[in-house]
Design an enzyme around this catalytic site. Structure first.
Site, PDB file in Angstrom:
ATOM      1  N   GLU A  62     -12.757   0.269   4.895  1.00 21.50           N
ATOM      2  CA  GLU A  62     -11.825   0.523   3.799  1.00 21.50           C
ATOM      3  C   GLU A  62     -11.960  -0.581   2.752  1.00 21.50           C
ATOM      4  O   GLU A  62     -11.714  -0.356   1.567  1.00 21.50           O
ATOM      5  CB  GLU A  62     -10.407   0.585   4.354  1.00 21.50           C
ATOM      6  CG  GLU A  62      -9.421   1.210   3.406  1.00 21.50           C
ATOM      7  CD  GLU A  62      -8.075   1.455   4.057  1.00 21.50           C
ATOM      8  OE1 GLU A  62      -7.821   2.600   4.465  1.00 21.50           O
ATOM      9  OE2 GLU A  62      -7.286   0.499   4.144  1.00 21.50           O
ATOM     10  N   HIS A 105     -14.304  10.376  -5.126  1.00 25.85           N
ATOM     11  CA  HIS A 105     -13.437  10.487  -6.303  1.00 25.85           C
ATOM     12  C   HIS A 105     -12.337  11.535  -6.121  1.00 25.85           C
ATOM     13  O   HIS A 105     -11.983  12.257  -7.047  1.00 25.85           O
ATOM     14  CB  HIS A 105     -14.263  10.756  -7.563  1.00 25.85           C
ATOM     15  CG  HIS A 105     -14.986   9.533  -8.015  1.00 25.85           C
ATOM     16  ND1 HIS A 105     -16.192   9.145  -7.458  1.00 25.85           N
ATOM     17  CD2 HIS A 105     -14.657   8.591  -8.927  1.00 25.85           C
ATOM     18  CE1 HIS A 105     -16.578   8.019  -8.036  1.00 25.85           C
ATOM     19  NE2 HIS A 105     -15.674   7.647  -8.922  1.00 25.85           N
ATOM     20  N   CYS A 164       0.811  -1.225   0.000  1.00 29.17           N
ATOM     21  CA  CYS A 164       0.000   0.000   0.000  1.00 29.17           C
ATOM     22  C   CYS A 164       0.844   1.275   0.000  1.00 29.17           C
ATOM     23  O   CYS A 164       0.361   2.344   0.336  1.00 29.17           O
ATOM     24  CB  CYS A 164      -0.951  -0.009   1.190  1.00 29.17           C
ATOM     25  SG  CYS A 164      -2.199  -1.295   1.069  1.00 29.17           S
TER      26      CYS A 164
END
Length: 137
Positions: A127, A71, A23
């Site tokens: 998440e 977004h 990540c």
């Protein structure tokens, strides 16, 4: 004790400066924010008589919160974050005063909901479908 629950979902990317591993790159998630509201007693007068909170108001606050992040690319407001924001100026990069982990984000979102005057008791920020952080005060 009365409890209400409401949720919203949004798509967002984040960058964890200094993280080592899979990540470490900019990556995104389909976030799910579940907010809990509680009260020992119900409102006793006015439009919200008999309610913990007005679901319409709850949904408006949560939708506005989700819209702020939907977004977007969330990065920490530090030297690296500001560099990324400048380099990626054609994208919607949002600087935040914390490392954008699920833990820090859940606390920030809890406090935003709380500042709207709603009796929030906890938020759970997913998440992924199976990984979440619950924050309460």
């Amino acid at each position: 004790m009365f409890q209400l629950k409401s949720e919203v979902q949004f798509d967002m990317a984040h960058y964890l400066h200094g993280y080592q591993g899979k990540c470490s790159n900019i990556h995104g998630h389909r976030y799910r924010l579940v907010a809990m509201f509680k009260a020992e007693t119900l409102c006793d007068s006015g439009q919200t008589r008999g309610m913990v909170a007005d679901f319409h108001e709850v949904k408006n606050v949560l939708r506005a919160l989700a819209e702020r992040y939907d977004h977007k690319l969330l990065v920490e407001d530090n030297e690296e974050g500001r560099r990324l924001q400048k380099e990626l100026a054609v994208y919607d990069v949002v600087l935040v005063p914390y490392r954008p982990t699920a833990e820090e984000m859940s606390r920030a979102m809890f406090r935003e909901i709380q500042s709207a005057g709603l009796p929030v008791s906890s938020v759970e920020l997913y998440e992924t479908p199976t990984n979440s952080c619950i924050y309460s005060e």
